[in-house]
Design a protein around this motif. Sequence first.
Motif, PDB file in Angstrom:
ATOM      1  N   VAL A   1       7.453   4.458   8.466  1.00 37.37           N
ATOM      2  CA  VAL A   1       6.064   4.763   8.118  1.00 37.37           C
ATOM      3  C   VAL A   1       5.170   3.799   8.887  1.00 37.37           C
ATOM      4  O   VAL A   1       5.274   2.582   8.707  1.00 37.37           O
ATOM      5  N   ASP A   2       4.309   4.350   9.740  1.00 38.17           N
ATOM      6  CA  ASP A   2       3.386   3.525  10.521  1.00 38.17           C
ATOM      7  C   ASP A   2       2.040   3.491   9.793  1.00 38.17           C
ATOM      8  O   ASP A   2       1.426   4.529   9.568  1.00 38.17           O
ATOM      9  N   THR A   3       1.616   2.282   9.414  1.00 34.85           N
ATOM     10  CA  THR A   3       0.375   2.147   8.625  1.00 34.85           C
ATOM     11  C   THR A   3      -0.828   1.775   9.497  1.00 34.85           C
ATOM     12  O   THR A   3      -1.857   1.344   8.979  1.00 34.85           O
ATOM     13  N   SER A   4      -0.705   1.949  10.820  1.00 36.04           N
ATOM     14  CA  SER A   4      -1.769   1.504  11.731  1.00 36.04           C
ATOM     15  C   SER A   4      -3.030   2.353  11.670  1.00 36.04           C
ATOM     16  O   SER A   4      -4.085   1.937  12.112  1.00 36.04           O
ATOM     17  N   HIS A   5      -2.912   3.597  11.151  1.00 37.46           N
ATOM     18  CA  HIS A   5      -4.023   4.546  11.307  1.00 37.46           C
ATOM     19  C   HIS A   5      -4.651   4.980   9.985  1.00 37.46           C
ATOM     20  O   HIS A   5      -5.171   6.090   9.877  1.00 37.46           O
ATOM     21  N   GLY A   6      -4.570   4.131   8.959  1.00 37.62           N
ATOM     22  CA  GLY A   6      -5.238   4.457   7.702  1.00 37.62           C
ATOM     23  C   GLY A   6      -4.320   5.171   6.717  1.00 37.62           C
ATOM     24  O   GLY A   6      -3.144   5.415   6.985  1.00 37.62           O
ATOM     25  N   LEU A   7      -4.891   5.527   5.545  1.00 39.97           N
ATOM     26  CA  LEU A   7      -4.088   6.019   4.424  1.00 39.97           C
ATOM     27  C   LEU A   7      -3.617   7.458   4.578  1.00 39.97           C
ATOM     28  O   LEU A   7      -2.505   7.787   4.169  1.00 39.97           O
ATOM     29  N   GLU A   8      -4.454   8.331   5.131  1.00 42.78           N
ATOM     30  CA  GLU A   8      -4.086   9.759   5.155  1.00 42.78           C
ATOM     31  C   GLU A   8      -2.789  10.026   5.917  1.00 42.78           C
ATOM     32  O   GLU A   8      -1.930  10.745   5.418  1.00 42.78           O
ATOM     33  N   PRO A   9      -2.611   9.451   7.130  1.00 37.40           N
ATOM     34  CA  PRO A   9      -1.324   9.664   7.814  1.00 37.40           C
ATOM     35  C   PRO A   9      -0.142   9.134   6.996  1.00 37.40           C
ATOM     36  O   PRO A   9       0.939   9.717   7.029  1.00 37.40           O
ATOM     37  N   VAL A  10      -0.351   8.037   6.264  1.00 33.75           N
ATOM     38  CA  VAL A  10       0.737   7.481   5.435  1.00 33.75           C
ATOM     39  C   VAL A  10       1.073   8.463   4.312  1.00 33.75           C
ATOM     40  O   VAL A  10       2.243   8.737   4.043  1.00 33.75           O
ATOM     41  N   ARG A  11       0.035   9.025   3.664  1.00 35.28           N
ATOM     42  CA  ARG A  11       0.271  10.034   2.612  1.00 35.28           C
ATOM     43  C   ARG A  11       1.088  11.210   3.161  1.00 35.28           C
ATOM     44  O   ARG A  11       2.020  11.687   2.517  1.00 35.28           O
ATOM     45  N   ALA A  12       0.723  11.655   4.370  1.00 31.24           N
ATOM     46  CA  ALA A  12       1.436  12.783   4.987  1.00 31.24           C
ATOM     47  C   ALA A  12       2.898  12.411   5.263  1.00 31.24           C
ATOM     48  O   ALA A  12       3.808  13.215   5.027  1.00 31.24           O
ATOM     49  N   GLN A  13       3.107  11.175   5.727  1.00 31.37           N
ATOM     50  CA  GLN A  13       4.475  10.722   6.002  1.00 31.37           C
ATOM     51  C   GLN A  13       5.300  10.671   4.713  1.00 31.37           C
ATOM     52  O   GLN A  13       6.474  11.038   4.700  1.00 31.37           O
TER      53      GLN A  13
ATOM     54  N   THR B   1       0.841  -1.202   0.000  1.00 31.31           N
ATOM     55  CA  THR B   1       0.000   0.000   0.000  1.00 31.31           C
ATOM     56  C   THR B   1       0.874   1.250   0.000  1.00 31.31           C
ATOM     57  O   THR B   1       0.621   2.202  -0.744  1.00 31.31           O
ATOM     58  N   THR B   2       1.925   1.242   0.816  1.00 32.13           N
ATOM     59  CA  THR B   2       2.838   2.391   0.880  1.00 32.13           C
ATOM     60  C   THR B   2       3.515   2.602  -0.471  1.00 32.13           C
ATOM     61  O   THR B   2       3.649   3.739  -0.934  1.00 32.13           O
ATOM     62  N   ALA B   3       3.924   1.511  -1.128  1.00 32.48           N
ATOM     63  CA  ALA B   3       4.540   1.617  -2.458  1.00 32.48           C
ATOM     64  C   ALA B   3       3.572   2.275  -3.446  1.00 32.48           C
ATOM     65  O   ALA B   3       3.961   3.145  -4.231  1.00 32.48           O
ATOM     66  N   LYS B   4       2.297   1.884  -3.391  1.00 28.64           N
ATOM     67  CA  LYS B   4       1.284   2.484  -4.291  1.00 28.64           C
ATOM     68  C   LYS B   4       1.148   3.978  -4.028  1.00 28.64           C
ATOM     69  O   LYS B   4       0.967   4.769  -4.959  1.00 28.64           O
ATOM     70  N   LEU B   5       1.223   4.371  -2.749  1.00 30.88           N
ATOM     71  CA  LEU B   5       1.092   5.792  -2.411  1.00 30.88           C
ATOM     72  C   LEU B   5       2.323   6.582  -2.874  1.00 30.88           C
ATOM     73  O   LEU B   5       2.200   7.751  -3.258  1.00 30.88           O
ATOM     74  N   PHE B   6       3.499   5.972  -2.867  1.00 27.53           N
ATOM     75  CA  PHE B   6       4.678   6.619  -3.460  1.00 27.53           C
ATOM     76  C   PHE B   6       4.439   6.835  -4.958  1.00 27.53           C
ATOM     77  O   PHE B   6       4.728   7.904  -5.501  1.00 27.53           O
ATOM     78  N   GLU B   7       3.898   5.797  -5.631  1.00 27.25           N
ATOM     79  CA  GLU B   7       3.599   5.933  -7.064  1.00 27.25           C
ATOM     80  C   GLU B   7       2.587   7.044  -7.305  1.00 27.25           C
ATOM     81  O   GLU B   7       2.727   7.826  -8.244  1.00 27.25           O
ATOM     82  N   GLU B   8       1.561   7.100  -6.449  1.00 30.18           N
ATOM     83  CA  GLU B   8       0.560   8.169  -6.552  1.00 30.18           C
ATOM     84  C   GLU B   8       1.209   9.536  -6.458  1.00 30.18           C
ATOM     85  O   GLU B   8       0.759  10.498  -7.067  1.00 30.18           O
ATOM     86  N   ALA B   9       2.286   9.630  -5.657  1.00 28.95           N
ATOM     87  CA  ALA B   9       2.994  10.901  -5.477  1.00 28.95           C
ATOM     88  C   ALA B   9       3.966  11.176  -6.628  1.00 28.95           C
ATOM     89  O   ALA B   9       4.731  12.138  -6.582  1.00 28.95           O
ATOM     90  N   GLY B  10       3.935  10.308  -7.664  1.00 27.53           N
ATOM     91  CA  GLY B  10       4.758  10.535  -8.854  1.00 27.53           C
ATOM     92  C   GLY B  10       6.155   9.942  -8.789  1.00 27.53           C
ATOM     93  O   GLY B  10       7.027  10.285  -9.589  1.00 27.53           O
ATOM     94  N   VAL B  11       6.382   9.042  -7.836  1.00 28.79           N
ATOM     95  CA  VAL B  11       7.706   8.434  -7.676  1.00 28.79           C
ATOM     96  C   VAL B  11       7.711   7.063  -8.356  1.00 28.79           C
ATOM     97  O   VAL B  11       6.858   6.228  -8.056  1.00 28.79           O
ATOM     98  N   PRO B  12       8.659   6.811  -9.279  1.00 27.91           N
ATOM     99  CA  PRO B  12       8.723   5.466  -9.872  1.00 27.91           C
ATOM    100  C   PRO B  12       9.138   4.433  -8.818  1.00 27.91           C
ATOM    101  O   PRO B  12      10.030   4.703  -8.007  1.00 27.91           O
ATOM    102  N   VAL B  13       8.473   3.276  -8.822  1.00 26.06           N
ATOM    103  CA  VAL B  13       8.745   2.229  -7.827  1.00 26.06           C
ATOM    104  C   VAL B  13       9.136   0.936  -8.536  1.00 26.06           C
ATOM    105  O   VAL B  13       8.418   0.461  -9.411  1.00 26.06           O
ATOM    106  N   TYR B  14      10.283   0.390  -8.131  1.00 25.64           N
ATOM    107  CA  TYR B  14      10.719  -0.919  -8.637  1.00 25.64           C
ATOM    108  C   TYR B  14      10.281  -1.970  -7.626  1.00 25.64           C
ATOM    109  O   TYR B  14      10.712  -1.954  -6.473  1.00 25.64           O
ATOM    110  N   ASP B  15       9.415  -2.861  -8.048  1.00 23.74           N
ATOM    111  CA  ASP B  15       8.867  -3.898  -7.169  1.00 23.74           C
ATOM    112  C   ASP B  15       9.635  -5.197  -7.410  1.00 23.74           C
ATOM    113  O   ASP B  15       9.438  -5.867  -8.431  1.00 23.74           O
TER     114      ASP B  15
END
Length: 199
Positions: free
Chosen positions: A171-183, A16-30
Amino acid sequence: MLILGLTGSIGMGKSTTAKLFEEAGVPVYDADAAVHQLYEGEAAPAIEAAFPGTTENGKVDRTKLSARVLHDPAAIRQLEQIVHPMLGASRQKFFADAEASGVPVAVVDVPLLFETGGEKRVDAVVVVTTSPKIQRERVLVRGTMDEERLDAILARQMPDAEKRKRADFVVDTSHGLEPVRAQITHILAEVVKMPQRRT
């Protein structure tokens, strides 16, 4: 271009965090997806030669291969000797394409980053974490794994506390997507100020 290593144990929310990096325009190698691709093509003939009967229709049968190598360290090393050079080549191509596109940061998503010494090949490390309770719930709810198999996987991975200690960012993913986006926004602002440190 700076390279961020993204890692974290199973069920922590790394995908999920990798997808949010991609959403932010960062290329991700999986790395996992790259292995899947190799198993469906380039690596299949060499794997069949080393482990006869583990491919079907030119593709690696992951269940058969896993059964063959899982409890055999020598077989795992042999498999790694086949796959790692191919993975290295695909990763280099990804970095070259990302650099050519002019992005300031690229992410490489590697589950066993510390376990394989991969932190030396990146400029900073992001560890994804959550509580052991949430981790267990997330993995078991998928229905693809039981407690015993999960414990076996966790036993092979570096403990989460140790990963967090060695991370540049957590990155703590315990509290949903918005805090992760902010991180992620915070990490991307900070990482560009850091020196390149990969060897």
